[in-house]
Write a protein that holds these residues in place. Structure first.
Motif, PDB file in Angstrom:
ATOM      1  N   GLU A 199       0.822  -1.205   0.000  1.00 53.19           N
ATOM      2  CA  GLU A 199       0.000   0.000   0.000  1.00 53.19           C
ATOM      3  C   GLU A 199       0.861   1.263   0.000  1.00 53.19           C
ATOM      4  O   GLU A 199       0.512   2.265  -0.635  1.00 53.19           O
ATOM      5  N   TYR A 200       1.999   1.209   0.683  1.00 54.90           N
ATOM      6  CA  TYR A 200       2.945   2.330   0.696  1.00 54.90           C
ATOM      7  C   TYR A 200       3.454   2.616  -0.717  1.00 54.90           C
ATOM      8  O   TYR A 200       3.519   3.771  -1.149  1.00 54.90           O
ATOM      9  N   LEU A 201       3.795   1.552  -1.459  1.00 51.71           N
ATOM     10  CA  LEU A 201       4.277   1.713  -2.832  1.00 51.71           C
ATOM     11  C   LEU A 201       3.184   2.279  -3.734  1.00 51.71           C
ATOM     12  O   LEU A 201       3.433   3.168  -4.551  1.00 51.71           O
ATOM     13  N   ASN A 209       3.300   6.148  -5.366  1.00 50.43           N
ATOM     14  CA  ASN A 209       2.595   6.246  -6.650  1.00 50.43           C
ATOM     15  C   ASN A 209       3.261   5.368  -7.709  1.00 50.43           C
ATOM     16  O   ASN A 209       3.375   5.747  -8.881  1.00 50.43           O
ATOM     17  N   ALA A 210       3.711   4.185  -7.276  1.00 48.26           N
ATOM     18  CA  ALA A 210       4.424   3.278  -8.177  1.00 48.26           C
ATOM     19  C   ALA A 210       3.455   2.607  -9.145  1.00 48.26           C
ATOM     20  O   ALA A 210       2.292   2.366  -8.815  1.00 48.26           O
ATOM     21  N   SER A 211       3.960   2.303 -10.335  1.00 45.31           N
ATOM     22  CA  SER A 211       3.144   1.626 -11.333  1.00 45.31           C
ATOM     23  C   SER A 211       2.915   0.179 -10.909  1.00 45.31           C
ATOM     24  O   SER A 211       3.662  -0.358 -10.085  1.00 45.31           O
ATOM     25  N   PRO A 212       1.896  -0.493 -11.473  1.00 46.89           N
ATOM     26  CA  PRO A 212       1.666  -1.911 -11.150  1.00 46.89           C
ATOM     27  C   PRO A 212       2.888  -2.782 -11.430  1.00 46.89           C
ATOM     28  O   PRO A 212       3.161  -3.729 -10.686  1.00 46.89           O
ATOM     29  N   TYR A 213       3.642  -2.459 -12.486  1.00 53.88           N
ATOM     30  CA  TYR A 213       4.847  -3.228 -12.812  1.00 53.88           C
ATOM     31  C   TYR A 213       5.909  -3.059 -11.726  1.00 53.88           C
ATOM     32  O   TYR A 213       6.549  -4.022 -11.307  1.00 53.88           O
ATOM     33  N   THR A 214       6.089  -1.830 -11.249  1.00 54.64           N
ATOM     34  CA  THR A 214       7.078  -1.571 -10.204  1.00 54.64           C
ATOM     35  C   THR A 214       6.705  -2.296  -8.919  1.00 54.64           C
ATOM     36  O   THR A 214       7.550  -2.917  -8.268  1.00 54.64           O
ATOM     37  N   VAL A 215       5.433  -2.215  -8.545  1.00 51.53           N
ATOM     38  CA  VAL A 215       4.961  -2.902  -7.337  1.00 51.53           C
ATOM     39  C   VAL A 215       5.203  -4.408  -7.461  1.00 51.53           C
ATOM     40  O   VAL A 215       5.670  -5.049  -6.515  1.00 51.53           O
ATOM     41  N   LYS A 216       4.915  -4.943  -8.630  1.00 48.50           N
ATOM     42  CA  LYS A 216       5.099  -6.374  -8.866  1.00 48.50           C
ATOM     43  C   LYS A 216       6.549  -6.785  -8.648  1.00 48.50           C
ATOM     44  O   LYS A 216       6.838  -7.773  -7.956  1.00 48.50           O
ATOM     45  N   TYR A 217       7.487  -6.004  -9.189  1.00 49.09           N
ATOM     46  CA  TYR A 217       8.902  -6.360  -9.074  1.00 49.09           C
ATOM     47  C   TYR A 217       9.414  -6.169  -7.652  1.00 49.09           C
ATOM     48  O   TYR A 217      10.218  -6.965  -7.161  1.00 49.09           O
ATOM     49  N   TYR A 218       8.962  -5.137  -6.974  1.00 52.73           N
ATOM     50  CA  TYR A 218       9.348  -4.940  -5.570  1.00 52.73           C
ATOM     51  C   TYR A 218       8.919  -6.129  -4.716  1.00 52.73           C
ATOM     52  O   TYR A 218       9.702  -6.671  -3.927  1.00 52.73           O
ATOM     53  N   LEU A 219       7.665  -6.525  -4.873  1.00 52.30           N
ATOM     54  CA  LEU A 219       7.143  -7.624  -4.062  1.00 52.30           C
ATOM     55  C   LEU A 219       7.780  -8.951  -4.430  1.00 52.30           C
ATOM     56  O   LEU A 219       7.976  -9.816  -3.568  1.00 52.30           O
ATOM     57  N   ASN A 220       8.120  -9.124  -5.703  1.00 52.48           N
ATOM     58  CA  ASN A 220       8.809 -10.338  -6.123  1.00 52.48           C
ATOM     59  C   ASN A 220      10.200 -10.411  -5.475  1.00 52.48           C
ATOM     60  O   ASN A 220      10.620 -11.473  -5.003  1.00 52.48           O
ATOM     61  N   ASP A 221      10.908  -9.284  -5.444  1.00 56.63           N
ATOM     62  CA  ASP A 221      12.228  -9.243  -4.796  1.00 56.63           C
ATOM     63  C   ASP A 221      12.098  -9.524  -3.305  1.00 56.63           C
ATOM     64  O   ASP A 221      12.938 -10.213  -2.708  1.00 56.63           O
ATOM     65  N   LEU A 222      11.031  -9.001  -2.721  1.00 57.44           N
ATOM     66  CA  LEU A 222      10.791  -9.213  -1.298  1.00 57.44           C
ATOM     67  C   LEU A 222      10.520 -10.695  -1.010  1.00 57.44           C
ATOM     68  O   LEU A 222      11.013 -11.251  -0.014  1.00 57.44           O
ATOM     69  N   GLU A 223       9.771 -11.335  -1.875  1.00 54.00           N
ATOM     70  CA  GLU A 223       9.458 -12.750  -1.700  1.00 54.00           C
ATOM     71  C   GLU A 223      10.725 -13.610  -1.769  1.00 54.00           C
ATOM     72  O   GLU A 223      10.888 -14.554  -0.988  1.00 54.00           O
ATOM     73  N   ILE A 224      11.617 -13.266  -2.697  1.00 55.74           N
ATOM     74  CA  ILE A 224      12.885 -13.994  -2.803  1.00 55.74           C
ATOM     75  C   ILE A 224      13.689 -13.866  -1.517  1.00 55.74           C
ATOM     76  O   ILE A 224      14.271 -14.829  -1.024  1.00 55.74           O
ATOM     77  N   GLY A 245       2.304   7.289 -17.999  1.00 61.29           N
ATOM     78  CA  GLY A 245       3.475   6.420 -18.011  1.00 61.29           C
ATOM     79  C   GLY A 245       3.832   5.845 -16.662  1.00 61.29           C
ATOM     80  O   GLY A 245       2.971   5.658 -15.800  1.00 61.29           O
ATOM     81  N   LYS A 246       5.130   5.594 -16.466  1.00 63.89           N
ATOM     82  CA  LYS A 246       5.618   5.006 -15.223  1.00 63.89           C
ATOM     83  C   LYS A 246       5.329   5.939 -14.057  1.00 63.89           C
ATOM     84  O   LYS A 246       5.430   7.158 -14.173  1.00 63.89           O
ATOM     85  N   GLY A 247       4.983   5.344 -12.918  1.00 67.48           N
ATOM     86  CA  GLY A 247       4.654   6.147 -11.755  1.00 67.48           C
ATOM     87  C   GLY A 247       3.407   6.985 -11.966  1.00 67.48           C
ATOM     88  O   GLY A 247       3.177   7.970 -11.277  1.00 67.48           O
ATOM     89  N   ARG A 248       2.605   6.568 -12.968  1.00 63.67           N
ATOM     90  CA  ARG A 248       1.368   7.275 -13.330  1.00 63.67           C
ATOM     91  C   ARG A 248       1.621   8.731 -13.717  1.00 63.67           C
ATOM     92  O   ARG A 248       0.745   9.584 -13.587  1.00 63.67           O
ATOM     93  N   LYS A 249       2.835   9.006 -14.170  1.00 64.15           N
ATOM     94  CA  LYS A 249       3.148  10.354 -14.632  1.00 64.15           C
ATOM     95  C   LYS A 249       2.506  10.578 -15.997  1.00 64.15           C
ATOM     96  O   LYS A 249       2.563   9.719 -16.865  1.00 64.15           O
ATOM     97  N   GLU A 250       1.917  11.736 -16.167  1.00 65.01           N
ATOM     98  CA  GLU A 250       1.171  12.039 -17.380  1.00 65.01           C
ATOM     99  C   GLU A 250       1.951  12.987 -18.282  1.00 65.01           C
ATOM    100  O   GLU A 250       2.684  13.863 -17.807  1.00 65.01           O
ATOM    101  N   ARG A 251       1.796  12.788 -19.590  1.00 59.17           N
ATOM    102  CA  ARG A 251       2.444  13.687 -20.548  1.00 59.17           C
ATOM    103  C   ARG A 251       1.679  13.669 -21.868  1.00 59.17           C
ATOM    104  O   ARG A 251       0.925  12.733 -22.133  1.00 59.17           O
TER     105      ARG A 251
END
Length: 299
Positions: A9-11, A16-31, A168-174
């Protein structure tokens, strides 16, 4: 091991991390959690520099790349920093760990001749050919990521001023401008081929790019579209969506665009990320030299 959900939830909320970033963070945490369990450690309080060193040795023994190890260190450093902030722990065992040096690789890109072959292979008389041409033209015209292309909705395209709205990444808009070729390809597809594809679906969709069943195309589907174009063009190079992004940036810089503008168009947070594209082709270097050096040519 607790704090998994609260860190997630913090991420999502604070970082404001993207779903991909959250996925990789949690995957690293699981390892890391699996490693602690294998070592018989049940509490994060027990994690010290000795445990961290043993964990890193485990990663290197698995022959992971330096880039992969570096990402895991960054993920865990962020996780323990979060635990410090929440006053769960009083120290961060990863704070002193140096990130392994990674090799700087020059991004691959396509030459204009290779691009021209791709632009000529699609059959513009059928819906899928129109769609594929629009995907190709848009990726090259804007340099957007494949995920950004896949998520485009009709309302995100402004044909009046020639821009697309991208999250885009981090839900940044352009907003990214596009040129005449992309405009023609998009209008042809949206006004013709897309309607045919949409008629095959059971429900309506505002997604720009649809698959052959009329449903929103996936990122994997876009990659398959490019692979088939390469086969039809008989190119020997490997083409993926990110290579078109590399090509977009390289061609802009080669033609004199400034680095800051390219950074904005690509949606990079840091200029250092964009600087990797400041390489130029040998042909371009030679062309500049021959035109500019006083003694490059015969009288």
């Amino acid at each position: 091991m607790n704090y998994w959900q609260s860190f997630k939830e913090y991420l999502q909320i604070e970082k404001n991390a993207s779903p991909y970033t959250v996925k990789y963070y949690l995957n690293d945490l699981e390892i890391f959690f699996d490693f602690l369990t294998a070592e018989g450690l049940s509490s994060l309080v027990d994690v010290d520099h000795r445990v961290v060193r043993l964990f890193l040795n485990t990663l290197y023994n698995r022959q992971l790349s330096r880039r992969s190890v570096s990402r895991k260190i960054s993920s865990l450093r962020t996780f323990f920093r979060y635990l410090e902030r929440e006053e769960v722990l009083t120290g961060n065992p990863f704070v002193q760990v140096k990130l392994p040096k990674t090799d700087t690789t020059i991004p691959g890109f396509l030459y204009q001749e290779e691009l021209e072959k791709l632009f000529e292979v699609n059959d513009l008389t059928n819906p899928l050919g129109q769609r594929d041409q629009a995907i190709l033209e848009l990726l090259y015209a804007t340099g957007m990521r494949v995920s950004e292309c896949q998520q485009l909705s009709l309302e995100h395209i402004d044909f009046f001023i020639g821009t697309v709205f991208v999250r885009g990444k981090g839900r940044k808009e352009r907003y990214i401008p596009y040129g005449k070729f992309a405009e023609i390809a998009l209008e042809t597809y949206i006004q013709d081929g897309r309607n045919t594809l949409l008629s095959k679906a059971k429900q309506s969709s505002d997604a720009v790019f649809l698959n052959n069943r009329g449903n929103p195309i996936t990122t994997r589907g876009i990659r398959e579209v490019l692979n088939k174009m390469v086969e039809r063009a008989a190119l020997t190079v490997h083409v993926h969506p990110h290579k078109l992004r590399h090509t977009f940036a390289t061609h802009l810089l080669n033609e004199g665009a400034d680095l800051r503008s390219v950074q904005e168009l690509l949606g990079h947070e840091n200029l250092s990320t964009t600087q990797i594209y400041t390489h130029v082709t040998k042909d371009h270097l030679r062309s500049v030299y021959m035109k500019s050096h006083p003694r490059a040519n015969d009288y």
